[in-house]
Motif scaffolding. Structure first.
Motif, PDB file in Angstrom:
ATOM      1  N   GLU A  30       0.843  -1.197   0.000  1.00 24.46           N
ATOM      2  CA  GLU A  30       0.000   0.000   0.000  1.00 24.46           C
ATOM      3  C   GLU A  30       0.876   1.244   0.000  1.00 24.46           C
ATOM      4  N   ASN A  31       0.455   2.252  -0.744  1.00 26.17           N
ATOM      5  CA  ASN A  31       1.113   3.551  -0.692  1.00 26.17           C
ATOM      6  C   ASN A  31       0.491   4.327   0.464  1.00 26.17           C
ATOM      7  N   ILE A  32       1.215   4.445   1.561  1.00 29.90           N
ATOM      8  CA  ILE A  32       0.654   5.094   2.747  1.00 29.90           C
ATOM      9  C   ILE A  32       0.952   6.592   2.788  1.00 29.90           C
ATOM     10  N   ASP A  87      -4.254   9.802   5.399  1.00 36.38           N
ATOM     11  CA  ASP A  87      -4.047  10.974   6.260  1.00 36.38           C
ATOM     12  C   ASP A  87      -2.591  11.417   6.371  1.00 36.38           C
ATOM     13  N   ALA A  88      -1.789  11.156   5.342  1.00 35.06           N
ATOM     14  CA  ALA A  88      -0.423  11.679   5.325  1.00 35.06           C
ATOM     15  C   ALA A  88      -0.474  13.181   5.047  1.00 35.06           C
ATOM     16  N   GLN A  89       0.509  13.914   5.569  1.00 34.32           N
ATOM     17  CA  GLN A  89       0.557  15.362   5.400  1.00 34.32           C
ATOM     18  C   GLN A  89       1.972  15.797   5.042  1.00 34.32           C
ATOM     19  N   VAL A  90       2.063  16.821   4.212  1.00 32.79           N
ATOM     20  CA  VAL A  90       3.357  17.442   3.942  1.00 32.79           C
ATOM     21  C   VAL A  90       3.507  18.578   4.943  1.00 32.79           C
ATOM     22  N   CYS A  93       9.229  17.386   4.156  1.00 31.83           N
ATOM     23  CA  CYS A  93       8.951  16.410   5.209  1.00 31.83           C
ATOM     24  C   CYS A  93       7.502  15.942   5.107  1.00 31.83           C
ATOM     25  N   VAL A  94       7.327  14.633   5.078  1.00 32.01           N
ATOM     26  CA  VAL A  94       5.996  14.029   5.016  1.00 32.01           C
ATOM     27  C   VAL A  94       5.717  13.343   6.348  1.00 32.01           C
ATOM     28  N   LYS A  95       4.588  13.675   6.944  1.00 36.18           N
ATOM     29  CA  LYS A  95       4.178  13.056   8.203  1.00 36.18           C
ATOM     30  C   LYS A  95       3.104  12.013   7.909  1.00 36.18           C
ATOM     31  N   GLN A 132       0.559  21.154  -1.157  1.00 31.44           N
ATOM     32  CA  GLN A 132      -0.626  20.423  -1.609  1.00 31.44           C
ATOM     33  C   GLN A 132      -0.362  19.549  -2.834  1.00 31.44           C
ATOM     34  N   SER A 133       0.744  19.785  -3.538  1.00 33.85           N
ATOM     35  CA  SER A 133       0.992  19.055  -4.782  1.00 33.85           C
ATOM     36  C   SER A 133       1.647  17.694  -4.582  1.00 33.85           C
ATOM     37  N   LEU A 134       2.338  17.500  -3.470  1.00 36.97           N
ATOM     38  CA  LEU A 134       3.147  16.289  -3.314  1.00 36.97           C
ATOM     39  C   LEU A 134       2.316  15.019  -3.220  1.00 36.97           C
TER      40      LEU A 134
END
Length: 200
Positions: A93-95, A101-104, A139-141, A111-113
């Motif tokens: 899975e691409n998490i 609910d991943a966030q940059v 950074c991706v959370k 918003q583009s990533l």
């Protein structure tokens, strides 16, 4: 981890309360508690008085925690997540998506990533970037501690420029583990990166 400790302690208290050797250790279960994932306060104010652990075990955990705060972990010393964190495993899975609910949290045009669009991008829209220096980054959370072993990313490929980069992961945003180090390489377009499973 403190919640797991409380669960084990409550189970122990319930089943051993009326027995003569009520604090007899039950090593197989207690050994699953990872003291090094607890805070110093939890170890000294809660775990210490539970009688489930020998004082030497607690001191060893404190020593490891103290050592790790002063240790820079990178790919050259073959250490991955010394603390052995617990993480969620989602197979194939691409998490790193909004669905999970991943966030940059760092980077320009955040918003583009994670929008999933890998076709429509140009100099003005559709990609995330950062200044090239020692301070800025992307950074991706993730939505919680997760076990990962693969990252696929698309570097800018609309011209002949190439990039060098490295990737670090963290569970607590304090201790970072470098899992990819391509600072000596010139990279373009799709990057398919594989590494030993790690919690991030």
């Amino acid at each position: 981890e403190i919640e797991i400790f409380y669960a084990v302690k409550n189970w122990h208290d319930y089943y051993y309360f009326n027995q003569k050797d009520q604090w007899k250790p039950f090593d197989n279960i207690v050994s699953k508690i990872r003291l090094i994932l607890m805070s110093m306060s939890e170890l000294l104010k809660i775990v210490r008085y539970s009688n489930l652990f020998d004082l030497n075990q607690i001191m060893d955990a404190i020593d490891i925690i103290h050592s790790e705060t002063n240790l820079l972990i990178n790919v050259n010393n073959n250490k991955n997540n010394c603390k052995n964190y617990r993480g969620r495993l989602r197979l194939n899975e691409n998490i790193a998506t909004k669905t999970y609910d991943a966030q940059v949290v760092e980077g320009e045009v955040k918003q583009s990533l994670l929008d999933g669009d890998i076709i429509n991008y140009d100099l003005d829209r559709g990609y995330t970037r950062h200044l090239i220096d020692d301070v800025h980054n992307i950074c991706v959370k993730l939505d919680g501690p997760s076990i990962i072993n693969h990252i696929k990313l698309l570097l800018w490929d609309k011209d002949t420029r190439a990039y060098s980069y490295y990737i670090e992961v963290s569970v607590d945003n304090i201790t970072w583990t470098r899992i990819i180090d391509y600072r000596l390489y010139l990279c373009r377009s799709w990057q398919k990166l594989y590494f030993s499973p790690i919690v991030a």
